[in-house]
Enzyme design. Structure first.
Site, mmCIF file in Angstrom:
data_model
loop_
_atom_site.group_PDB
_atom_site.id
_atom_site.type_symbol
_atom_site.label_atom_id
_atom_site.label_comp_id
_atom_site.label_asym_id
_atom_site.label_seq_id
_atom_site.Cartn_x
_atom_site.Cartn_y
_atom_site.Cartn_z
ATOM 1 N N HIS A 189 0.832 -1.205 0.000
ATOM 2 C CA HIS A 189 0.000 0.000 0.000
ATOM 3 C C HIS A 189 0.860 1.246 0.000
ATOM 4 C CE1 HIS A 189 -3.432 -2.398 1.939
ATOM 5 N NE2 HIS A 189 -3.738 -2.131 0.705
ATOM 6 N N GLU A 432 -7.453 -7.709 -29.596
ATOM 7 C CA GLU A 432 -6.195 -8.202 -29.031
ATOM 8 C C GLU A 432 -6.033 -9.707 -29.209
ATOM 9 O OE1 GLU A 432 -6.055 -7.074 -24.865
ATOM 10 O OE2 GLU A 432 -8.151 -7.582 -24.550
ATOM 11 N N ASP A 456 -1.440 -7.772 -25.899
ATOM 12 C CA ASP A 456 -1.935 -9.135 -26.048
ATOM 13 C C ASP A 456 -1.914 -9.587 -27.503
ATOM 14 O OD1 ASP A 456 -2.478 -10.250 -23.518
ATOM 15 O OD2 ASP A 456 -4.134 -8.845 -23.260
ATOM 16 N N CYS A 503 -4.214 1.056 -27.908
ATOM 17 C CA CYS A 503 -3.955 1.360 -26.493
ATOM 18 C C CYS A 503 -2.910 0.439 -25.844
ATOM 19 C CB CYS A 503 -5.246 1.329 -25.686
ATOM 20 S SG CYS A 503 -5.991 -0.293 -25.598
HETATM 21 C C1 PEP Z 1 -3.237 -4.850 -24.376
HETATM 22 O O1 PEP Z 1 -3.355 -6.066 -24.285
HETATM 23 O O2 PEP Z 1 -2.591 -4.280 -25.270
HETATM 24 C C2 PEP Z 1 -3.866 -3.965 -23.382
HETATM 25 C C3 PEP Z 1 -3.870 -2.659 -23.527
HETATM 26 O O3 PEP Z 1 -4.417 -4.544 -22.300
HETATM 27 P P1 PEP Z 1 -3.566 -5.086 -21.042
HETATM 28 O O4 PEP Z 1 -2.155 -4.631 -21.206
HETATM 29 O O5 PEP Z 1 -4.248 -4.519 -19.859
HETATM 30 O O6 PEP Z 1 -3.732 -6.557 -21.192
HETATM 31 MG MG MG Z 2 -4.865 -6.964 -22.999
#
Ligand code: PEP
Ligand code: MG
Length: 580
Positions: A189, A432, A456, A503
């Site tokens: 924490h 993904e 992913d 993302c």
């Molecule tokens: C991804 O898989 O690119 C993603 C943004 O999700 P995470 O990294 O949370 O799996």
């Molecule tokens: Mg992901």
């Protein structure tokens, strides 16, 4: 020089202040049966005072780090309210004729030892919570003064055996340049709070120290890699001062473009959004000029606690973020646990391939009770800003439809209960999984937007575990297969007329910028720390030139060739910019 574990990035240089441990002098004499009631009342009174003190800390802290961090103190209040804790104390008073403070001390020791023995990081953290709140209670019973930090001195580097959230709550980032703890982990924490406060922190130095650090010594810490110098020579001080200044300068220079429009020299606008996982990260995102939040990883809300967050708790967080964004978009991704992200209180099955197993949307569709609670909270928050909803790990049209069916139910329930929500809320999916790329045209008919999760997508396309150090050299985001996947996905979105963003980590990689510009994606969302660097490059990279380089990328046969092309392109841009 010693190496601890870097738990909160940044360089700090200053004098040390060593925090003394809480040590108590406890009464030795036994009490009488006639004193039981009085001792019980003293414990109750101590609990009442401790609770109101904790409530006060919570209020003060909420303004600094946001409401999520204050849950830590809810855990402390829960301990004080726990009948098991109280029974243990009363038992010691009644059976052993001991005074209230002795009974409290022994009850704390008992639970701390019990939790400490368990081979479980979460339980060890709870032991720290019990010790922390128990010490507060003891302090009140003994009328002992709180150990306070020097407030009228120069800013200092705090050295402590371990630092409890209560102690950290009193810390003023203006006075505390950095922190070193002998024990501790990056997931504690306290570490989470230090990061939230922006205070550099190095933990776990106990075994590395040949002799204890003394108050008043000159210390340098680098929270990004865990380096600690004690009484360094002048050359080291100079080198780190330079590094520290360079970091501050670079930050300041980049902040100059925070308000600039994210537009290329030939007029292509590419929105730069932030990935966040808690309310506190929003401040940094906003100061980096982020165009809203392109990915709110809601897992954090579910972690670091002992039960699922209720609808109301989730709603409060989502609403706070939406309101703070003041109308800028907020993409909230539904729970994405499983694989590497575990919840201590949610027993996931032992699996041979957890990344390919019971996780993300699959859990949500299986546990519709949990899913609907989250959807209701998100829908309710949509009334307070521009909220969009996103499902993770989608691999089929059926999944989208099943998720939307639960969403429709949640909407119906809210309407019946008279809760307002944005009726036009946009629904998107993460792309993904390779299957999603291959049917991107079909999926595009079901949703309002795509967001490509490259982390992913790389792992599943190349069949390379993103967590496995052994094969990390095979984790190649610039593999030609990925270049094709990205193109297929964006083209399908464009044909269907829906918006498309990225993302994953690749979004914040400067080299990848011409790919996004050439494909004409609408938004890239990344860690707040990357936004300004990416914007700096965006301002001098044209879409036309990016298209040319993408042509070349498509002819590449290996990742190395792709990277070479991208590096060469960056150098050409740099040269052109340098020549004015
Ligand atoms: C991804 O898989 O690119 C993603 C943004 O999700 P995470 O990294 O949370 O799996
Ligand atoms: Mg992901």
């Amino acid at each position: 020089m010693i190496k601890g574990i870097g738990a909160s990035a940044g360089i700090a240089i200053g004098r040390s202040f060593v925090l003394p441990n809480w040590e108590w002098e406890l009464p030795e004499q036994k009490i009488d049966v006639a004193d039981f009631a009085r001792e019980f009342e003293r414990v109750y009174e101590g609990i009442r005072t401790s609770k109101s003190e904790i409530e006060q800390i919570k209020d003060e802290l909420r303004d600094v780090v946001g409401s999520e961090e204050t849950h830590i103190f809810d855990a402390h209040i829960a301990i004080l309210d726990d009948p098991v804790f109280m029974n243990e104390i009363q038992g010691i008073i009644q059976r052993q004729y001991k005074a209230a403070e002795v009974a409290v001390k022994e009850a704390i020791d008992h639970f701390v030892t019990m939790f400490d023995l368990l081979d479980d990081e979460y339980m060890k953290e709870r032991a720290l919570d019990i010790k922390d709140v128990g010490n507060r209670l003891l302090k009140h019973l003994l009328g002992a003064p709180e150990i306070t930090l020097p407030s009228d001195t120069q800013p200092f580097i705090l050295i402590a055996k371990e630092l409890s959230p209560s102690q950290l709550a009193h810390i003023n980032p203006q006075h505390v340049l950095g922190i070193v703890t002998l024990a501790g982990s990056t997931t504690s924490h306290s570490a989470i709070m230090a990061r939230a406060l922006g205070v550099p922190l190095v933990v776990g130095v106990e075994t590395k120290l040949e002799e204890p650090i003394q108050t008043g010594q000159t210390i340098i810490i680098d929270g990004s890699d865990g380096t600690v110098f004690i009484e360094p020579v002048q050359q080291i001080i100079d080198a780190y001062t330079e590094l520290h200044n360079a970091q501050s300068e670079a930050k300041k220079r980049l902040h100059g473009i925070a308000g600039h429009r994210p537009v290329t020299p030939d007029g292509k606008r590419l929105e730069l959004a932030a990935n966040i996982s808690s309310f506190k990260e929003l401040e940094i995102a906003l100061s980096s000029g982020a165009h809203g939040v392109g990915l709110f990883r809601t897992e954090f809300l579910y972690m670091d606690r002992n039960r699922f967050p209720r609808e109301e708790e989730q709603f409060e967080v989502y609403r706070s973020v939406a309101e703070k964004l003041g109308g800028e978009p907020l993409v909230i991704r539904t729970l994405d646990v499983g694989g590497d992200k575990q919840l201590d209180y949610f027993e996931l099955p032992e699996e041979d391939n957890p990344f390919l197993g019971y996780r993300a949307i699959r859990i949500s569709l299986d546990r519709q009770d949990l899913f609907k609670t989250q959807l209701r909270a998100i829908l309710r928050a949509s009334h307070y800003g521009q909220v969009k909803l996103m499902y993770p790990l989608i691999s089929s049209v059926d999944e989208v439809r099943a998720a939307n069916a639960v969403l429709d139910e949640a909407k119906r329930e809210l309407e019946e209960a008279g809760h307002p929500y944005d009726k036009g809320i946009k629904i998107g999916i993460m792309i993904e999984v390779p299957a999603a790329v291959m049917i991107a045209d079909l999926l595009a008919e079901e949703v309002d937007f795509f967001s490509i999760g490259t982390n992913d997508l790389v792992q599943f396309t190349l069949a390379v575990d993103r967590m496995n150090e052994e094969i990390s050299h095979l984790y190649e985001p610039y593999h030609p297969a990925l270049i094709r996947m990205l193109r297929m996905t964006v083209e399908a979105a464009k044909r269907a007329g829906i918006s498309v963003g990225v993302c994953g980590e690749l979004a914040g990689d400067l080299r990848a910028l011409p790919i996004w510009l050439s494909l004409d994606v609408d938004e890239i969302s990344m860690s707040s720390h990357s936004i300004l660097q990416v914007k700096e490059r965006l301002l001098c990279t044209s879409q036309d030139e990016s298209r040319e380089v993408f042509q070349q990328l498509q002819a590449c046969r290996t990742s190395t060739e792709v990277i070479e092309q991208l590096n060469a392109f960056m150098q050409r841009i740099d040269k052109k910019t340098a020549n004015g």
